[in-house]
Design a protein around this motif. Structure first.
Motif, PDB file in Angstrom:
ATOM      1  N   GLU A 218       0.812  -1.213   0.000  1.00 38.50           N
ATOM      2  CA  GLU A 218       0.000   0.000   0.000  1.00 38.50           C
ATOM      3  C   GLU A 218       0.844   1.260   0.000  1.00 38.50           C
ATOM      4  N   ALA A 219       1.939   1.241   0.754  1.00 39.28           N
ATOM      5  CA  ALA A 219       2.791   2.426   0.851  1.00 39.28           C
ATOM      6  C   ALA A 219       4.218   2.004   1.166  1.00 39.28           C
ATOM      7  N   LEU A 220       5.172   2.770   0.637  1.00 39.73           N
ATOM      8  CA  LEU A 220       6.584   2.483   0.859  1.00 39.73           C
ATOM      9  C   LEU A 220       7.336   3.777   1.116  1.00 39.73           C
ATOM     10  N   ARG A 221       8.394   3.670   1.915  1.00 38.60           N
ATOM     11  CA  ARG A 221       9.325   4.787   2.022  1.00 38.60           C
ATOM     12  C   ARG A 221      10.154   4.844   0.746  1.00 38.60           C
ATOM     13  N   ALA A 222      10.408   6.059   0.254  1.00 35.46           N
ATOM     14  CA  ALA A 222      11.162   6.245  -0.983  1.00 35.46           C
ATOM     15  C   ALA A 222      12.010   7.499  -0.860  1.00 35.46           C
ATOM     16  N   ALA A 223      13.285   7.391  -1.179  1.00 35.84           N
ATOM     17  CA  ALA A 223      14.212   8.523  -1.147  1.00 35.84           C
ATOM     18  C   ALA A 223      14.614   8.870  -2.576  1.00 35.84           C
ATOM     19  N   TYR A 224      14.547  10.155  -2.900  1.00 36.93           N
ATOM     20  CA  TYR A 224      14.838  10.604  -4.263  1.00 36.93           C
ATOM     21  C   TYR A 224      16.050  11.517  -4.238  1.00 36.93           C
ATOM     22  N   SER A 225      17.146  11.076  -4.841  1.00 37.54           N
ATOM     23  CA  SER A 225      18.366  11.886  -4.917  1.00 37.54           C
ATOM     24  C   SER A 225      18.629  12.232  -6.380  1.00 37.54           C
ATOM     25  N   GLY A 226      18.835  13.521  -6.657  1.00 38.51           N
ATOM     26  CA  GLY A 226      19.027  13.906  -8.048  1.00 38.51           C
ATOM     27  C   GLY A 226      19.247  15.384  -8.225  1.00 38.51           C
ATOM     28  N   GLU A 227      18.745  15.892  -9.333  1.00 39.79           N
ATOM     29  CA  GLU A 227      18.962  17.295  -9.700  1.00 39.79           C
ATOM     30  C   GLU A 227      17.774  17.792 -10.508  1.00 39.79           C
ATOM     31  N   THR A 228      17.601  19.103 -10.501  1.00 38.01           N
ATOM     32  CA  THR A 228      16.611  19.744 -11.346  1.00 38.01           C
ATOM     33  C   THR A 228      17.235  20.996 -11.933  1.00 38.01           C
ATOM     34  N   GLY A 229      16.838  21.314 -13.158  1.00 36.14           N
ATOM     35  CA  GLY A 229      17.419  22.466 -13.820  1.00 36.14           C
ATOM     36  C   GLY A 229      16.869  22.623 -15.215  1.00 36.14           C
ATOM     37  N   ALA A 230      17.670  23.203 -16.097  1.00 34.39           N
ATOM     38  CA  ALA A 230      17.265  23.448 -17.480  1.00 34.39           C
ATOM     39  C   ALA A 230      17.965  22.452 -18.394  1.00 34.39           C
ATOM     40  N   PRO A 231      17.213  21.674 -19.207  1.00 38.22           N
ATOM     41  CA  PRO A 231      17.845  20.706 -20.117  1.00 38.22           C
ATOM     42  C   PRO A 231      18.363  21.376 -21.372  1.00 38.22           C
ATOM     43  N   GLU A 232      19.340  20.722 -22.014  1.00 37.66           N
ATOM     44  CA  GLU A 232      19.879  21.247 -23.260  1.00 37.66           C
ATOM     45  C   GLU A 232      18.820  21.152 -24.367  1.00 37.66           C
ATOM     46  N   PRO A 233      18.881  22.048 -25.389  1.00 39.41           N
ATOM     47  CA  PRO A 233      17.862  22.046 -26.449  1.00 39.41           C
ATOM     48  C   PRO A 233      17.724  20.711 -27.171  1.00 39.41           C
ATOM     49  N   ALA A 234      18.842  20.023 -27.444  1.00 44.33           N
ATOM     50  CA  ALA A 234      18.768  18.740 -28.146  1.00 44.33           C
ATOM     51  C   ALA A 234      17.989  17.724 -27.338  1.00 44.33           C
ATOM     52  N   SER A 235      18.183  17.752 -26.026  1.00 50.19           N
ATOM     53  CA  SER A 235      17.461  16.834 -25.157  1.00 50.19           C
ATOM     54  C   SER A 235      15.969  17.115 -25.205  1.00 50.19           C
ATOM     55  N   CYS A 236      15.593  18.405 -25.244  1.00 48.41           N
ATOM     56  CA  CYS A 236      14.171  18.768 -25.307  1.00 48.41           C
ATOM     57  C   CYS A 236      13.529  18.240 -26.579  1.00 48.41           C
ATOM     58  N   LEU A 237      14.249  18.326 -27.707  1.00 44.80           N
ATOM     59  CA  LEU A 237      13.693  17.831 -28.971  1.00 44.80           C
ATOM     60  C   LEU A 237      13.493  16.328 -28.928  1.00 44.80           C
ATOM     61  N   LEU A 238      14.459  15.603 -28.347  1.00 48.90           N
ATOM     62  CA  LEU A 238      14.334  14.159 -28.239  1.00 48.90           C
ATOM     63  C   LEU A 238      13.172  13.767 -27.332  1.00 48.90           C
ATOM     64  N   LEU A 239      12.998  14.529 -26.241  1.00 53.88           N
ATOM     65  CA  LEU A 239      11.903  14.227 -25.331  1.00 53.88           C
ATOM     66  C   LEU A 239      10.558  14.488 -25.986  1.00 53.88           C
ATOM     67  N   ALA A 240      10.468  15.551 -26.782  1.00 51.60           N
ATOM     68  CA  ALA A 240       9.225  15.835 -27.486  1.00 51.60           C
ATOM     69  C   ALA A 240       8.890  14.703 -28.458  1.00 51.60           C
ATOM     70  N   ALA A 241       9.921  14.197 -29.148  1.00 56.60           N
ATOM     71  CA  ALA A 241       9.701  13.078 -30.056  1.00 56.60           C
ATOM     72  C   ALA A 241       9.259  11.833 -29.290  1.00 56.60           C
ATOM     73  N   ALA A 242       9.842  11.645 -28.114  1.00 54.90           N
ATOM     74  CA  ALA A 242       9.476  10.480 -27.309  1.00 54.90           C
ATOM     75  C   ALA A 242       8.028  10.532 -26.874  1.00 54.90           C
ATOM     76  N   MET A 243       7.524  11.723 -26.581  1.00 54.79           N
ATOM     77  CA  MET A 243       6.140  11.841 -26.145  1.00 54.79           C
ATOM     78  C   MET A 243       5.178  11.401 -27.238  1.00 54.79           C
ATOM     79  N   LEU A 244       5.539  11.665 -28.495  1.00 55.09           N
ATOM     80  CA  LEU A 244       4.700  11.222 -29.603  1.00 55.09           C
ATOM     81  C   LEU A 244       4.698   9.707 -29.706  1.00 55.09           C
ATOM     82  N   VAL A 245       5.859   9.100 -29.436  1.00 56.82           N
ATOM     83  CA  VAL A 245       5.975   7.647 -29.526  1.00 56.82           C
ATOM     84  C   VAL A 245       5.273   6.964 -28.367  1.00 56.82           C
ATOM     85  N   LEU A 246       5.385   7.560 -27.162  1.00 57.75           N
ATOM     86  CA  LEU A 246       4.926   6.884 -25.953  1.00 57.75           C
ATOM     87  C   LEU A 246       3.496   7.219 -25.548  1.00 57.75           C
TER      88      LEU A 246
END
Length: 250
Positions: A218-246
């Protein structure tokens, strides 16, 4: 983390596969964090409803450690707690996973756990990820909401029966003093990192796990370690393409 070149290969292969991992490459305005809740359990399966992952905002949390305007290059600025003045700012996140799209068979093997979702706040333009704290940049001191993202797409993926999974998301920067200072409001934003289940029961997550599955968990403890920021333009284009596929097939 996979490189942008490998991500492109995954996207090309995904026409014949159900899922393809997403990897936004954050190249600037980078906050590092290690997120947890003081008391509440973070991950909930919610029966046949979407799974949810929530990190509450609590003034005494010390989860966000540093800010790099030009990651990975210096300078780097420490983030301080707005409430008690100690080291580390406060991190809040709300996401939901209504469906799964595994398996993916690719160069790294078979990814048999892949959950797809969005931010947990359904109001258009409302933030799903927020960072609160205090940063001094030169003579200017910023204190309060530093960073806010409206997450349009979130992906959790990895290998079944493991302690750790990749959690990533992309969306739009919608607020915060740092976003205003660097004129980033309305631009693409991202998060990425590892989601760890330190006390997971045996068999979690099973292969091809779906948020609609009936489960004893029903519920679990979860720890999230990472980063947030601004992605590079090429990455944004790939992600947009992925959204169409997925996107869900009718």
């Amino acid at each position: 983390m996979r490189s942008t070149a490998l991500l492109a290969a995954l996207l090309l292969a995904s026409a014949a596969a159900s899922a393809a991992p997403l990897t936004p490459a954050i190249t600037g305005y980078d906050f590092n964090f290690g997120a947890y809740n003081t008391e509440a359990w973070e991950y909930r399966t919610n029966g046949d409803q979407p799974d949810t992952l929530v990190y509450d905002s609590f003034p005494g949390d010390h989860e966000v450690t540093a800010f790099w305007p030009s990651w990975p290059n210096p300078p780097v600025y420490p983030v301080w707690n707005q409430a008690d003045g100690g080291f580390g700012g406060d991190f809040a996140l709300s996401v939901q996973f209504p469906r799964q799209d595994a398996p993916y068979v690719g160069p790294g093997g078979t990814v048999d756990v892949s959950l797809v979702g969005t931010g947990g706040n359904t109001d258009p333009g409302a933030p799903d990820l927020e960072i609160f704290g205090t940063i001094s940049i030169g003579p200017t001191r910023f204190s309060g909401l530093l960073w806010a993202l409206d997450l349009s797409t979130v992906s959790l993926y990895g290998y079944s029966n493991h302690d750790s999974y990749v959690l990533e998301g992309v969306g739009t920067i919608v607020g915060g003093f740092i976003a205003e200072q660097y004129q980033l409001i309305g631009k693409a934003g991202a998060m990425r990192g590892n989601l760890d289940f330190p006390d997971r029961p045996a068999g979690w997550m099973p292969p091809l796990y779906s948020p609609s599955d009936e489960t004893q968990v029903e519920a679990l403890r979860a720890a999230y370690s990472g980063e947030t920021g601004a992605p590079e333009p090429a990455s944004c284009l790939l992600l947009a393409a992925a959204m169409l596929v997925l996107r869900p097939r009718r």
